[in-house]
Design an enzyme around this catalytic site. Structure first.
Site, PDB file in Angstrom:
ATOM      1  CE  LYS A   1      -6.986 -48.819  -7.631  1.00 15.92           C
ATOM      2  NZ  LYS A   1      -7.954 -48.637  -6.555  1.00 15.92           N
TER       3      LYS A   1
ATOM      4  CG  ASN B   1     -11.026 -48.375  -0.298  1.00 12.85           C
ATOM      5  OD1 ASN B   1     -10.463 -47.592  -1.073  1.00 12.85           O
ATOM      6  ND2 ASN B   1     -12.291 -48.738  -0.464  1.00 12.85           N
TER       7      ASN B   1
ATOM      8  CG  ASN C   1     -14.258 -44.807 -10.704  1.00 10.87           C
ATOM      9  OD1 ASN C   1     -15.186 -44.270 -10.098  1.00 10.87           O
ATOM     10  ND2 ASN C   1     -13.184 -45.280 -10.108  1.00 10.87           N
TER      11      ASN C   1
ATOM     12  CB  SER D   1     -18.851 -44.723  -8.282  1.00 14.89           C
ATOM     13  OG  SER D   1     -18.085 -45.606  -9.080  1.00 14.89           O
ATOM     14  CB  CYS D   2     -13.411 -42.763  -7.196  1.00 15.95           C
ATOM     15  SG  CYS D   2     -12.087 -42.691  -5.968  1.00 15.95           S
TER      16      CYS D   2
ATOM     17  CE  LYS E   1     -17.636 -49.847  -8.882  1.00 16.30           C
ATOM     18  NZ  LYS E   1     -16.363 -50.535  -8.621  1.00 16.30           N
TER      19      LYS E   1
ATOM     20  CG  ASN F   1     -17.078 -47.339  -5.875  1.00 18.36           C
ATOM     21  OD1 ASN F   1     -16.457 -47.730  -4.883  1.00 18.36           O
ATOM     22  ND2 ASN F   1     -16.489 -46.899  -6.962  1.00 18.36           N
ATOM     23  CB  THR F   2     -16.847 -48.283  -1.076  1.00 11.60           C
ATOM     24  OG1 THR F   2     -16.211 -47.176  -1.721  1.00 11.60           O
ATOM     25  CG2 THR F   2     -16.041 -49.537  -1.310  1.00 11.60           C
TER      26      THR F   2
HETATM   27  C1  FMN Z   1      -9.107 -51.087  -1.698  1.00 12.54           C
HETATM   28  C2  FMN Z   1     -10.201 -50.828  -2.682  1.00 12.54           C
HETATM   29  C3  FMN Z   1      -9.916 -50.148  -3.859  1.00 12.54           C
HETATM   30  C4  FMN Z   1     -10.916 -49.898  -4.790  1.00 12.54           C
HETATM   31  N1  FMN Z   1     -10.604 -49.250  -5.960  1.00 12.54           N
HETATM   32  C5  FMN Z   1     -11.567 -49.043  -6.898  1.00 12.54           C
HETATM   33  C6  FMN Z   1     -11.243 -48.452  -8.151  1.00 12.54           C
HETATM   34  O1  FMN Z   1     -10.086 -48.120  -8.445  1.00 12.54           O
HETATM   35  N2  FMN Z   1     -12.252 -48.262  -9.048  1.00 12.54           N
HETATM   36  C7  FMN Z   1     -13.547 -48.633  -8.779  1.00 12.54           C
HETATM   37  O2  FMN Z   1     -14.427 -48.449  -9.628  1.00 12.54           O
HETATM   38  N3  FMN Z   1     -13.873 -49.217  -7.593  1.00 12.54           N
HETATM   39  C8  FMN Z   1     -12.917 -49.429  -6.664  1.00 12.54           C
HETATM   40  N4  FMN Z   1     -13.240 -50.052  -5.486  1.00 12.54           N
HETATM   41  C9  FMN Z   1     -14.649 -50.463  -5.222  1.00 12.54           C
HETATM   42  C10 FMN Z   1     -14.903 -51.934  -5.572  1.00 12.54           C
HETATM   43  O3  FMN Z   1     -14.730 -52.168  -6.962  1.00 12.54           O
HETATM   44  C11 FMN Z   1     -16.326 -52.364  -5.181  1.00 12.54           C
HETATM   45  O4  FMN Z   1     -17.258 -51.556  -5.882  1.00 12.54           O
HETATM   46  C12 FMN Z   1     -16.605 -52.218  -3.679  1.00 12.54           C
HETATM   47  O5  FMN Z   1     -15.484 -52.621  -2.911  1.00 12.54           O
HETATM   48  C13 FMN Z   1     -17.821 -53.037  -3.230  1.00 12.54           C
HETATM   49  O6  FMN Z   1     -17.614 -54.410  -3.478  1.00 12.54           O
HETATM   50  P1  FMN Z   1     -17.234 -55.455  -2.284  1.00 12.54           P
HETATM   51  O7  FMN Z   1     -18.315 -55.345  -1.244  1.00 12.54           O
HETATM   52  O8  FMN Z   1     -17.164 -56.792  -2.955  1.00 12.54           O
HETATM   53  O9  FMN Z   1     -15.918 -55.013  -1.740  1.00 12.54           O
HETATM   54  C14 FMN Z   1     -12.244 -50.322  -4.535  1.00 12.54           C
HETATM   55  C15 FMN Z   1     -12.519 -51.028  -3.353  1.00 12.54           C
HETATM   56  C16 FMN Z   1     -11.526 -51.289  -2.432  1.00 12.54           C
HETATM   57  C17 FMN Z   1     -11.856 -52.056  -1.175  1.00 12.54           C
END
Ligand code: FMN
Length: 366
Positions: free
Chosen positions: A46, A88, A151, A153-154, A191, A218-219
């Site tokens: 994380k 999220n 990171n 990309s947040c 990322k 990322n999301t």
């Molecule tokens: C609840 C949650 C918290 C996340 N926290 C981070 C984070 O702290 N740092 C990061 O680089 N990506 C974070 N992500 C993004 C994920 O690492 C990932 O890039 C994204 O969810 C897409 O993958 P998935 O389709 O498998 O969920 C988070 C995603 C979720 C759902």
């Protein structure tokens, strides 16, 4: 003899190319230890930062599901639904660097052959902030982290010099990556955010700064739906909402499109694919486009928090596919479908003579 799933990626050896992405599955020592016990080849922690983190006063993550026999989409639990996506608005780790440091060391001691990637994040507005990136990088690598993931990309940051706001500016991406590379003794992965027009531009910035790999996606920026009965957002705090991030099945095709752009633009470079992976067939898409590793978040969250069944399926799926196709390693199939993505006008037409890419016959292009 068991099939050898090991890969080499940015100079690191992975027992298998499957990682847990930076997210709740990797937020604690206990989770990461369990993840390695379950068989994940690597984990990305994380994201660790130096600035104060206080999450919203409500649920940080929800899951949107679809009803097979209707167009209904909702976070409400209903029988017989299928997962559509995660949504999220969780910030980075609320634990300090001091909290993480001994834990990184302990995890590496317990699992020396598994790859532990530290995800880090700071601002970028001045030299002091760039120094924060270096502080985080040095601390994590000194404790034994095998690589660093920046990171950039947040999607939830108000600060204009942080998270995906860095990831939207190729120049800032270069500056931050270069600052980390100045102190890094381990590979540095950048990322990137998917919420830009042409991710190739930002990837070029990262490579110019010295990035060893790009992680994507990322999301995707998104909102929860408004409940037609109550007229309230299905997720809110005191009626208010801000943009959050969409993950899970809904983003698989979107993330693949981003990845295809990246691997076509930089065929010789290293890419770690994320977005919507829940079974080996999904991961295979990323490998065939040119990824050397893949990462999983949403599917793992829903499988005992760290995805013991998901990793089992990924590993057995890869072993079966290798056996079926006569592949001895990922090198035999990585990037095999990268060149199948072409300009629309290159696709065979109903009448091949009649189409000239939208131009009149004989008309000059451009
Ligand atoms: C609840 C949650 C918290 C996340 N926290 C981070 C984070 O702290 N740092 C990061 O680089 N990506 C974070 N992500 C993004 C994920 O690492 C990932 O890039 C994204 O969810 C897409 O993958 P998935 O389709 O498998 O969920 C988070 C995603 C979720 C759902």
């Amino acid at each position: 003899m068991a099939t050898n799933l090991s890969v080499s990626f940015t100079g690191l050896r992975f027992e298998n190319p499957f990682l847990l992405a930076s997210a709740p599955p990797t937020e604690s020592e206990n989770n990461i230890m369990r993840a390695f016990d379950a068989g994940w080849g690597g984990v990305v922690t994380k994201t660790i930062g130096l600035h104060p983190v206080v999450d919203v006063a409500g649920p940080k993550t929800t899951f949107l599901s679809a009803t097979p026999d209707s167009p209904n989409l909702s976070i409400r639990k209903r029988p017989g639904t299928a997962l559509h996506s995660s949504w999220n608005w969780e910030l980075i780790s609320d634990k300090t660097l001091d909290w993480w440091m001994p834990r990184i060391a302990r995890i590496k001691k317990a699992h020396p052959t598994r790859v532990l990637v530290a995800s880090i994040m700071a601002g970028s507005g001045n030299d002091n902030e760039l120094g924060h990136w270096q502080t985080l990088a040095k601390a994590c690598q000194d404790e034994g982290a095998d690589a660093l993931e920046l990171n950039l990309s947040c999607p939830h940051m108000d600060r204009v010099d942080m998270g995906s706001n860095i990831g939207k500016d190729a120049q800032l991406i270069s500056t931050v990556t270069r600052a980390v590379k100045e102190v890094a003794r381990v590979p540095v992965w950048a990322k990137l955010t998917p919420s830009t027009t042409d991710v190739v531009v930002e990837a070029r910035g990262a490579f110019l700064g010295g990035a060893d790999a790009i992680t994507s996606s990322n999301t995707f920026p998104s909102l929860p739906l408004i409940d037609p009965e109550t007229l309230e957002f299905e997720v809110n705090v005191d009626g208010l909402i801000s943009l959050g991030g969409l993950g899970g099945p809904a983003i698989l095709p979107l993330s693949l499109a981003k990845m295809a752009q990246l691997t076509q633009a930089f065929p010789g470079r290293a890419f770690s694919g994320i977005g919507g992976i829940a079974e080996f067939g999904h991961a295979l898409n990323y490998f065939l486009l040119g990824c050397g590793t893949v990462q999983v978040c949403t599917a793992a969250m829903l499988d005992h928090a760290i995805g013991p069944n998901i990793i089992k399926d990924l590993k057995s799926g890869m072993a079966e596919a290798m056996e079926r196709n006569g592949w001895t390693s990922l090198d035999d199939f990585i990037g095999q479908r990268r060149d199948r993505i072409v300009a629309h006008s290159k696709i065979r037409r109903q009448d091949p003579e009649a189409y000239h890419g939208g131009y009149e016959a004989g008309q000059a292009k451009g």
